[in-house]
Design an enzyme around this catalytic site. Structure first.
Site, PDB file in Angstrom:
ATOM      1  N   GLU B 142       2.247   1.085  -0.760  1.00 49.25           N
ATOM      2  CA  GLU B 142       1.441   1.273  -1.746  1.00 49.25           C
ATOM      3  C   GLU B 142       0.051   1.401  -1.430  1.00 49.25           C
ATOM      4  O   GLU B 142      -0.806   2.292  -1.987  1.00 49.25           O
ATOM      5  CB  GLU B 142       1.675   0.318  -3.008  1.00 49.25           C
ATOM      6  CG  GLU B 142       0.732   0.475  -4.239  1.00 49.25           C
ATOM      7  CD  GLU B 142       1.241   1.626  -5.140  1.00 49.25           C
ATOM      8  OE1 GLU B 142       2.578   1.669  -5.628  1.00 49.25           O
ATOM      9  OE2 GLU B 142       0.688   2.537  -5.301  1.00 49.25           O
ATOM     10  N   LYS B 218      -3.277  10.932   3.263  1.00 48.85           N
ATOM     11  CA  LYS B 218      -2.794  10.455   2.304  1.00 48.85           C
ATOM     12  C   LYS B 218      -1.850  11.717   1.285  1.00 48.85           C
ATOM     13  O   LYS B 218      -0.993  11.115   0.813  1.00 48.85           O
ATOM     14  CB  LYS B 218      -3.801   9.905   1.150  1.00 48.85           C
ATOM     15  CG  LYS B 218      -4.680   8.694   1.698  1.00 48.85           C
ATOM     16  CD  LYS B 218      -5.834   8.577   0.951  1.00 48.85           C
ATOM     17  CE  LYS B 218      -6.453   7.133   1.663  1.00 48.85           C
ATOM     18  NZ  LYS B 218      -7.901   7.090   1.341  1.00 48.85           N
TER      19      LYS B 218
END
Ligand SMILES: NC(=O)c1ccc[n+]([C@@H]2O[C@H](COP(=O)([O-])OP(=O)(O)OC[C@H]3O[C@@H](n4cnc5c(N)ncnc54)[C@H](OP(=O)(O)O)[C@@H]3O)[C@@H](O)[C@H]2O)c1
Lengths: 166, 332
Positions: B142, B218
């Protein structure tokens, strides 16, 4: 896609509108609006104004099909440039032959640079421009943008595109 | 009662943030039950003990700069018994190392891994996931995207059953700070960048952020983890923010736009670049915040905003992953 608007003359009795709607759906058009101009009735005929979104390839066939049903088309116009977007260009826009950059869009035949606003801070510094492009449809607009992007890439100009379509 | 044994690899901003939260036994026990930290490592040394005093470890790190015992992470994985590794070492998106080796070894050993390190996932997402599955352990990440902002578990768990159509996000706080500052103060890029460096918002070597590399890394993780893609870093079309002029904001504003660095993935697109963002768009955010606009087939649009970096903020995401690993067991 193109947006066409036409004014047809229909007999003032039931079932007439279907004669126009049927060909529209046959050629996969999408009716945007229908206006009966009742105040203009003459000789038992009502002028009806219809706006349709339709693939440009089908416009001619649509008109012919309507005519073949014995309906008079009083007026017809196709608004050509229906999709518009703006992009910002940053780089040596002037020194790299501005007109050839614009040609990347204009030469397509289906898109045009309709507005341009250049801001030049000082000599030899990169300039910044807002360019507005219109095309006859979304697909064409996308293609024109791709052309422009390729030319900008070659010239070392950054092209900043909108996140969402306009 | 089973005692969960944790190992912390990397004792920098995030590692120390995690340690500070783990000191609060009551908070963490409610999530995972009894636990203890049995190993902490930095680049030069380590602390190994059945029950490490985290307060002391933080003091030593602050005072000495590095941890005392001459042990590497590899040696710790080989010799120390633990259940979960928290892999918090620096990101290298080319090789994935040192995190890649750490994570593989831990998974093979049958340990869960929670990481904030993008490198290993960018380089070897599929391979690592398969390895985790084969060894019946979890690999959680996460914190790799959007820091404290929930994205990965939000989509995997809370939007389960949805097909993700597109993700558009602001995934780099440094870039967003620079652009929103240029917009507000009408200053040139260079001036805002040096200011950001003075404030500690931009790193001394800023290129990783401003060239769009961090955002692209990302984006690769989001595409592979949430959209079932198999893309590599080199597949991303990347444009950075270094050439944006103050005038660009002025003329964009005339049409109701501002400019932000947007990472975007959908079936045809995988790109990071400056984009014209309508002032009405939720992604028109200011400062160092991160945000993501998700489009799905069932839930339609979902928007998340939050802090993309920071020691405690990023540690928050690491802790939530740890809780997720043990969530089933605690609920029983
Ligand atoms: N900081 C944030 O806000 C943030 C947000 C999201 C994700 N992340 C990611 O989280 C990770 C950690 O970030 P950070 O800010 O905590 O970085 P950091 O402050 O530079 O800390 C990195 C830590 O890893 C240690 N380390 C380096 N090489 C090692 C090795 N081979 N073996 C064991 N330890 C090693 C360093 O040791 P020394 O102490 O001896 O130098 C240091 O303690 C990075 O991958 C980063 O991209 C950070």
């Amino acid at each position: 896609m193109a947006i066409v608007s036409l004014v047809v003359e229909l007999k003032d009795k039931p079932g007439q509108l279907a004669k126009v709607i049927e060909p529209v759906s046959k050629y996969k058009g999408n009716i945007i609006s229908i206006v009966h101009r009742r105040e203009e009735i003459s000789e038992g005929k009502v002028p009806v104004e219809i706006s349709i979104e339709i693939d440009e390839k089908n416009v001619k066939k649509l008109l012919e099909n309507i005519k073949s049903k014995g309906i008079t088309i009083k007026r017809f116009n196709e608004s050509r440039l229906t999709s518009t977007t703006s992009v910002v260009l940053i780089g040596h826009i002037i020194h790299t032959d501005l007109s050839s950059t614009i040609d990347a869009v204009d030469k397509t035949g289906f898109a045009e640079v309709v507005e341009m606003h250049i801001s030049m801070p000082c000599l030899n510094k990169p300039s910044t421009a807002m360019v507005t492009i219109s095309a006859i449809g979304d697909e064409e607009l996308k293609k024109a943008m791709e052309n422009l992007k390729a030319v900008c890439k070659k010239k070392g100009i950054i092209m900043i595109e909108p996140l969402e379509p306009e | 009662m089973y005692m969960i044994k944790l190992a912390i690899f990397g004792f920098g901003a995030v590692g120390r943030g995690v340690a500070k939260i783990l000191i609060d036994k009551e908070r963490i026990r409610r999530l995972i039950g009894e636990y203890t930290v049995v190993a902490i490592a930095d680049s030069k040394g380590a602390i190994i003990s059945d029950s490490i005093d985290l307060k002391k470890a933080l003091e030593i790190k602050n005072k000495e700069g590095s941890l005392p015992e001459r042990l590497t992470v590899d040696e710790i994985i080989d010799s120390v018994d633990f259940d979960v590794a928290l892999e918090l070492t620096p990101t290298n998106i080319k090789t994935g190392e040192p995190g890649l080796t750490h994570i593989k070894k831990c998974l093979k050993k049958g340990c869960h891994v929670v990481t904030s390190n993008k490198g290993p996932l960018v380089v070897a997402y599929k391979e690592l996931m398969k390895l985790a599955e084969k060894n019946n352990v979890k690999l959680m990440f996460e914190a790799t995207v959007g820091g404290a902002m929930p994205v990965i578990k939000l989509i995997k768990r809370d939007l389960a059953g949805n097909n993700i159509i597109s993700i558009k996000g602001i995934l780099n706080g440094t870039c967003n700070y620079i652009l929103s500052k240029m917009e507000k103060e009408k200053l040139p890029y260079d001036v805002v960048l040096s200011e950001a460096k003075e404030l500690g918002i931009a790193e001394a070597n800023e290129s990783y952020d401003v060239e769009g590399i961090d955002s692209a890394a990302k984006l690769v993780i989001l595409a592979n983890a949430l959209m079932n893609m198999d893309v590599k870093f080199d597949d991303v079309e990347i444009v950075g923010i270094t050439k944006i002029t103050p005038e660009a904001f002025e003329i964009a504003m005339e049409k109701g736009y501002t400019i932000r660095l947007i990472a975007e993935v959908n079936e045809q697109t995988l790109k990071v670049g400056p984009r014209l963002v309508s002032l009405n768009n939720p992604l028109c955010i200011h400062g160092t915040l991160n945000a993501v606009l998700i489009k799905t087939d069932l839930a339609k649009e979902v928007f998340v905003i939050g802090r993309g970096a920071g020691s405690i903020e990023t540690a928050s995401a690491v802790i939530s992953d740890l809780a997720e690993i043990y969530s089933c067991e605690v609920n029983k």
